[in-house]
Write a protein that holds these residues in place. Structure first.
Motif, PDB file in Angstrom:
ATOM      1  N   SER A  46       0.834  -1.206   0.000  1.00  0.00           N
ATOM      2  CA  SER A  46       0.000   0.000   0.000  1.00  0.00           C
ATOM      3  C   SER A  46       0.863   1.248   0.000  1.00  0.00           C
ATOM      4  CB  SER A  46      -0.889   0.034   1.245  1.00  0.00           C
ATOM      5  OG  SER A  46      -1.568  -1.173   1.419  1.00  0.00           O
ATOM      6  N   ARG A  47       0.280   2.331  -0.474  1.00  0.00           N
ATOM      7  CA  ARG A  47       0.914   3.653  -0.389  1.00  0.00           C
ATOM      8  C   ARG A  47      -0.114   4.624   0.164  1.00  0.00           C
ATOM      9  NH1 ARG A  47       5.801   5.071  -2.255  1.00  0.00           N
ATOM     10  NH2 ARG A  47       6.837   3.658  -3.668  1.00  0.00           N
ATOM     11  N   VAL A  48       0.321   5.375   1.177  1.00  0.00           N
ATOM     12  CA  VAL A  48      -0.537   6.398   1.769  1.00  0.00           C
ATOM     13  C   VAL A  48       0.298   7.635   2.053  1.00  0.00           C
ATOM     14  CG1 VAL A  48      -2.187   4.758   2.782  1.00  0.00           C
ATOM     15  CG2 VAL A  48      -0.173   5.463   4.099  1.00  0.00           C
ATOM     16  N   GLN A  49      -0.398   8.714   2.394  1.00  0.00           N
ATOM     17  CA  GLN A  49       0.277   9.984   2.680  1.00  0.00           C
ATOM     18  C   GLN A  49       0.482  10.231   4.167  1.00  0.00           C
ATOM     19  OE1 GLN A  49      -2.874  11.931   0.621  1.00  0.00           O
ATOM     20  NE2 GLN A  49      -1.552  12.551  -1.091  1.00  0.00           N
ATOM     21  N   THR A  50      -0.416   9.680   4.989  1.00  0.00           N
ATOM     22  CA  THR A  50      -0.354   9.987   6.424  1.00  0.00           C
ATOM     23  C   THR A  50      -0.575   8.724   7.258  1.00  0.00           C
ATOM     24  OG1 THR A  50      -2.733  10.367   6.679  1.00  0.00           O
ATOM     25  CG2 THR A  50      -1.379  12.278   5.981  1.00  0.00           C
ATOM     26  N   HIS A  51      -0.215   8.838   8.528  1.00  0.00           N
ATOM     27  CA  HIS A  51      -0.458   7.738   9.458  1.00  0.00           C
ATOM     28  C   HIS A  51      -1.954   7.486   9.627  1.00  0.00           C
ATOM     29  CE1 HIS A  51       3.742   8.686  10.617  1.00  0.00           C
ATOM     30  NE2 HIS A  51       3.800   7.377  10.737  1.00  0.00           N
ATOM     31  N   ASP A  52      -2.754   8.547   9.609  1.00  0.00           N
ATOM     32  CA  ASP A  52      -4.206   8.388   9.729  1.00  0.00           C
ATOM     33  C   ASP A  52      -4.770   7.585   8.559  1.00  0.00           C
ATOM     34  OD1 ASP A  52      -4.299   9.770  12.139  1.00  0.00           O
ATOM     35  OD2 ASP A  52      -4.835  11.688  11.187  1.00  0.00           O
ATOM     36  N   GLN A  53      -4.269   7.841   7.367  1.00  0.00           N
ATOM     37  CA  GLN A  53      -4.722   7.083   6.202  1.00  0.00           C
ATOM     38  C   GLN A  53      -4.328   5.614   6.335  1.00  0.00           C
ATOM     39  OE1 GLN A  53      -2.864   9.211   2.991  1.00  0.00           O
ATOM     40  NE2 GLN A  53      -4.436  10.817   2.942  1.00  0.00           N
ATOM     41  N   LEU A  54      -3.124   5.365   6.835  1.00  0.00           N
ATOM     42  CA  LEU A  54      -2.683   3.984   7.034  1.00  0.00           C
ATOM     43  C   LEU A  54      -3.555   3.295   8.078  1.00  0.00           C
ATOM     44  CD1 LEU A  54      -0.809   1.643   6.501  1.00  0.00           C
ATOM     45  CD2 LEU A  54       0.734   2.584   8.237  1.00  0.00           C
ATOM     46  N   HIS A  55      -3.853   3.997   9.155  1.00  0.00           N
ATOM     47  CA  HIS A  55      -4.713   3.430  10.200  1.00  0.00           C
ATOM     48  C   HIS A  55      -6.077   3.043   9.617  1.00  0.00           C
ATOM     49  CE1 HIS A  55      -6.098   2.727  14.282  1.00  0.00           C
ATOM     50  NE2 HIS A  55      -7.195   3.401  13.969  1.00  0.00           N
ATOM     51  N   ALA A  56      -6.649   3.921   8.801  1.00  0.00           N
ATOM     52  CA  ALA A  56      -7.946   3.632   8.170  1.00  0.00           C
ATOM     53  C   ALA A  56      -7.836   2.432   7.225  1.00  0.00           C
ATOM     54  CB  ALA A  56      -8.451   4.866   7.425  1.00  0.00           C
ATOM     55  N   LEU A  57      -6.747   2.353   6.478  1.00  0.00           N
ATOM     56  CA  LEU A  57      -6.541   1.247   5.544  1.00  0.00           C
ATOM     57  C   LEU A  57      -6.453  -0.078   6.304  1.00  0.00           C
ATOM     58  CD1 LEU A  57      -4.307   1.237   2.464  1.00  0.00           C
ATOM     59  CD2 LEU A  57      -4.046  -0.612   4.078  1.00  0.00           C
ATOM     60  N   ILE A  58      -5.692  -0.110   7.381  1.00  0.00           N
ATOM     61  CA  ILE A  58      -5.572  -1.333   8.185  1.00  0.00           C
ATOM     62  C   ILE A  58      -6.918  -1.691   8.806  1.00  0.00           C
ATOM     63  CG2 ILE A  58      -4.465  -2.419  10.193  1.00  0.00           C
ATOM     64  CD1 ILE A  58      -2.609  -2.064   7.727  1.00  0.00           C
ATOM     65  N   ASP A  59      -7.653  -0.698   9.279  1.00  0.00           N
ATOM     66  CA  ASP A  59      -8.999  -0.953   9.814  1.00  0.00           C
ATOM     67  C   ASP A  59      -9.887  -1.589   8.747  1.00  0.00           C
ATOM     68  OD1 ASP A  59      -8.474  -0.041  12.356  1.00  0.00           O
ATOM     69  OD2 ASP A  59      -9.486   1.895  12.111  1.00  0.00           O
ATOM     70  N   ASP A  60      -9.798  -1.090   7.512  1.00  0.00           N
ATOM     71  CA  ASP A  60     -10.597  -1.657   6.418  1.00  0.00           C
ATOM     72  C   ASP A  60     -10.236  -3.118   6.167  1.00  0.00           C
ATOM     73  OD1 ASP A  60     -11.937   0.743   6.070  1.00  0.00           O
ATOM     74  OD2 ASP A  60     -10.754   1.363   4.320  1.00  0.00           O
ATOM     75  N   ILE A  61      -8.944  -3.445   6.251  1.00  0.00           N
ATOM     76  CA  ILE A  61      -8.523  -4.837   6.062  1.00  0.00           C
ATOM     77  C   ILE A  61      -9.061  -5.707   7.191  1.00  0.00           C
ATOM     78  CG2 ILE A  61      -6.532  -6.414   6.038  1.00  0.00           C
ATOM     79  CD1 ILE A  61      -4.937  -4.206   4.603  1.00  0.00           C
ATOM     80  N   VAL A  62      -8.901  -5.259   8.434  1.00  0.00           N
ATOM     81  CA  VAL A  62      -9.320  -6.041   9.601  1.00  0.00           C
ATOM     82  C   VAL A  62     -10.835  -6.266   9.606  1.00  0.00           C
ATOM     83  CG1 VAL A  62      -9.421  -6.014  12.134  1.00  0.00           C
ATOM     84  CG2 VAL A  62      -7.316  -5.373  10.961  1.00  0.00           C
ATOM     85  N   GLU A  63     -11.599  -5.333   9.054  1.00  0.00           N
ATOM     86  CA  GLU A  63     -13.066  -5.452   9.029  1.00  0.00           C
ATOM     87  C   GLU A  63     -13.559  -6.509   8.040  1.00  0.00           C
ATOM     88  OE1 GLU A  63     -14.695  -1.565   8.348  1.00  0.00           O
ATOM     89  OE2 GLU A  63     -13.955  -0.806  10.266  1.00  0.00           O
ATOM     90  N   ILE A  64     -12.702  -6.993   7.160  1.00  0.00           N
ATOM     91  CA  ILE A  64     -13.114  -8.015   6.186  1.00  0.00           C
ATOM     92  C   ILE A  64     -13.358  -9.332   6.921  1.00  0.00           C
ATOM     93  CG2 ILE A  64     -12.374  -9.378   4.178  1.00  0.00           C
ATOM     94  CD1 ILE A  64     -10.700  -6.899   3.333  1.00  0.00           C
ATOM     95  N   ASP A  65     -14.513  -9.918   6.677  1.00  0.00           N
ATOM     96  CA  ASP A  65     -14.882 -11.175   7.307  1.00  0.00           C
ATOM     97  C   ASP A  65     -13.858 -12.250   6.955  1.00  0.00           C
ATOM     98  OD1 ASP A  65     -16.522 -12.856   8.835  1.00  0.00           O
ATOM     99  OD2 ASP A  65     -17.486 -13.638   7.021  1.00  0.00           O
ATOM    100  N   GLY A  66     -13.285 -12.861   7.975  1.00  0.00           N
ATOM    101  CA  GLY A  66     -12.295 -13.915   7.774  1.00  0.00           C
ATOM    102  C   GLY A  66     -10.865 -13.478   8.055  1.00  0.00           C
TER     103      GLY A  66
END
Length: 168
Positions: free
Chosen positions: A111-131
């Motif tokens: 992944s590529r992001v600009q800020t730590h907040d964007q990375l945090h949101a991206l990781i949250d999106d991954i963790v929210e995936i069922d499984g």
């Protein structure tokens, strides 16, 4: 299965891989071929799926995408999980590459992001995936080599193998 290529095709690929802006006339002159031959071969390479796109290469740093992150993702093993979870991860904004791998982890996500907040949101999106059970991320400190070209990164032996497979 390798494409049916010859030395001329490899030379054409090497030139257009360096710059998609190379025009037919220049390419024909460099290779000692006619423009129509170059055009025919480029069309054949596109139609056969060897050339998948001609696009500009955008420098991510010019857009402030300075954080390059590799995330290992471990998931529950159920029928069809690899395809479903992989596709769900691939749809997340900021994710540029997803690899289903064998070993202690199931997916590697780049992944590529600009800020730590964007990375945090991206990781949250991954963790929210069922499984998805677990993630672990590594941040790139320095990009030593980021060259997506194929032909330019092949050894002579690799190119020889491609050419030999077409003769067999």
């Amino acid at each position: 299965m390798a494409a049916d290529l010859d030395e001329t095709d490899v030379e054409i690929l090497a030139r257009v891989e360096q710059s998609s802006e190379t025009n037919l006339e220049e390419l024909a002159e460099e290779l000692g071929l006619s423009k129509s031959t170059i055009h025919y071969r480029l069309t054949k390479l596109k139609d056969s799926g060897v050339i998948t796109a001609t696009a500009a290469t955008v420098d991510p740093h010019a857009l402030g995408l300075d954080m390059l992150v590799f995330t290992d993702v471990t998931v529950s093993h159920e029928s069809g999980y690899a395809e479903d979870i992989g596709e769900a991860i691939a749809e997340i904004n900021g994710v540029s590459q997803v690899y289903y791998v064998m070993g202690d982890i199931d997916f590697i996500v780049i992944s590529r992001v600009q800020t730590h907040d964007q990375l945090h949101a991206l990781i949250d999106d991954i963790v929210e995936i069922d499984g998805v059970n677990e993630t672990s991320s590594q941040f790139v400190i320095q990009e030593v080599k980021t060259d997506g070209r194929v032909i330019a990164n092949m050894s002579d032996e690799m190119i020889g193998t491609v050419l030999e497979s077409d003769r067999a």
